[in-house]
Design a protein around this motif. Structure first.
Motif, mmCIF file in Angstrom:
data_model
loop_
_atom_site.group_PDB
_atom_site.id
_atom_site.type_symbol
_atom_site.label_atom_id
_atom_site.label_comp_id
_atom_site.label_asym_id
_atom_site.label_seq_id
_atom_site.Cartn_x
_atom_site.Cartn_y
_atom_site.Cartn_z
ATOM 1 N N VAL A 101 0.852 -1.186 0.000
ATOM 2 C CA VAL A 101 0.000 0.000 0.000
ATOM 3 C C VAL A 101 0.888 1.237 0.000
ATOM 4 C CG1 VAL A 101 -1.839 1.254 1.180
ATOM 5 C CG2 VAL A 101 -1.725 -1.254 1.351
ATOM 6 N N LYS A 162 -7.583 -3.921 0.342
ATOM 7 C CA LYS A 162 -8.562 -2.834 0.163
ATOM 8 C C LYS A 162 -9.295 -2.560 1.472
ATOM 9 C CE LYS A 162 -9.681 -3.818 -4.699
ATOM 10 N NZ LYS A 162 -10.779 -4.267 -5.594
ATOM 11 N N THR A 165 -6.960 -0.908 3.924
ATOM 12 C CA THR A 165 -6.651 0.456 3.507
ATOM 13 C C THR A 165 -7.816 1.395 3.772
ATOM 14 O OG1 THR A 165 -5.182 -0.412 1.796
ATOM 15 C CG2 THR A 165 -5.857 1.876 1.578
ATOM 16 N N GLU A 166 -9.029 0.906 3.627
ATOM 17 C CA GLU A 166 -10.198 1.732 3.927
ATOM 18 C C GLU A 166 -10.203 2.136 5.399
ATOM 19 O OE1 GLU A 166 -13.655 3.922 3.818
ATOM 20 O OE2 GLU A 166 -12.273 3.328 2.213
ATOM 21 N N ARG A 169 -7.691 4.887 5.655
ATOM 22 C CA ARG A 169 -8.196 6.116 5.036
ATOM 23 C C ARG A 169 -9.128 6.861 5.987
ATOM 24 N NH1 ARG A 169 -12.309 8.403 3.058
ATOM 25 N NH2 ARG A 169 -13.652 6.632 3.578
ATOM 26 N N PHE A 186 -4.218 6.660 -1.757
ATOM 27 C CA PHE A 186 -3.688 5.314 -1.555
ATOM 28 C C PHE A 186 -3.597 4.566 -2.887
ATOM 29 C CE2 PHE A 186 -5.820 6.677 2.250
ATOM 30 C CZ PHE A 186 -5.021 6.241 3.297
ATOM 31 N N ILE A 220 -8.799 5.487 -2.892
ATOM 32 C CA ILE A 220 -8.003 4.261 -2.975
ATOM 33 C C ILE A 220 -8.085 3.729 -4.396
ATOM 34 C CG2 ILE A 220 -7.695 1.908 -2.110
ATOM 35 C CD1 ILE A 220 -9.242 2.807 0.424
#
Length: 222
Positions: A101, A162, A165-166, A169, A186, A220
């Motif tokens: 990432v 994903k 990463t969310e 975020r 991202f 993202i």
């Protein structure tokens, strides 16, 4: 670990003493011996052992310092390549996914310009704290420099990356300063398509992060 060895014998001639030193003894004493001399030799050897231990600890501390970002406490670029090469080799050998990432802060220069570098540093440390709290022991969070970070996620598919990463975020948008909206762009890439070359994975993640920034940031892409 250094373990001192004292040879004690009633029949050590010159050649035997030399042999004892060659095979690992650090000192020797002949029988019969004076207890005070034995105690002094043991004390000297223990002091030598302590010195070796101190040197080993200092060496370890210096190596850690060389691989750690001084502001955030995250790993730095010096740590990245040896770690990621080993991680990718293991992922390929044992056939499990690895994702990376790329994180690029949005409008970080504006925060520095408006509020000063102390505010910018606090934001960077806040992001480091988020990354550390959301990384597993096998993951690695790295500050590449400036306002760019990288997270390496072994045993993690693109879909799982994903989701992770969310979480990052959302957490970053809640960081101060309140006067400025904090967010990041991202970019993700994964070995799932059979690519185990880090430079290519990094380039893909970097390009995806750029696309996220072109989309307006706080996004993202992969």
């Amino acid at each position: 670990m250094f373990t001192p060895i004292l040879a004690i014998s009633a029949s050590l001639n010159d050649s035997q003493r030399i042999h004892a030193l060659k095979v690992g003894a650090n000192d020797f004493i002949n029988k019969p011996f004076i207890e005070a001399e034995l105690a002094a030799r043991i004390k000297n050897m223990l002091l030598t052992q302590q010195l070796y231990q101190q040197i080993a600890m200092q060496k370890e501390a210096l190596e850690k310092m060389a691989m750690t970002d001084q502001l955030t406490g995250l790993y730095n670029r010096h740590f990245l390549m040896p770690y990621v090469e080993k991680a990718l080799s293991s992922a390929q050998r044992y056939n499990y996914p690895l994702s990376i990432v790329m994180i690029d802060l949005d409008k970080f220069k504006l925060i520095n310009d408006d509020l000063g570098h102390d505010a910018g540093d606090k934001l960077l440390c806040g992001i480091a704290h988020i990354l550390e709290n959301n990384c597993r022991s096998e993951d690695a969070a790295i500050r590449l420099g400036g306002d760019e970070f990288l997270v390496v996620l072994p045993h993690c598919s693109l879909e799982q990356a994903k989701f992770k990463t969310e979480t990052l975020r959302q957490a970053i948008t809640e960081l101060p300063p309140a006067s400025h909206k904090t967010s990041a762009s991202f970019g993700l890439s994964s070995t799932e398509e059979g690519n185990f070359i880090f430079e290519q994975l990094f380039s893909m993640a970097d390009s995806a992060a750029y696309q996220a920034k072109m989309n307006g940031g706080n996004d993202i892409c992969h």
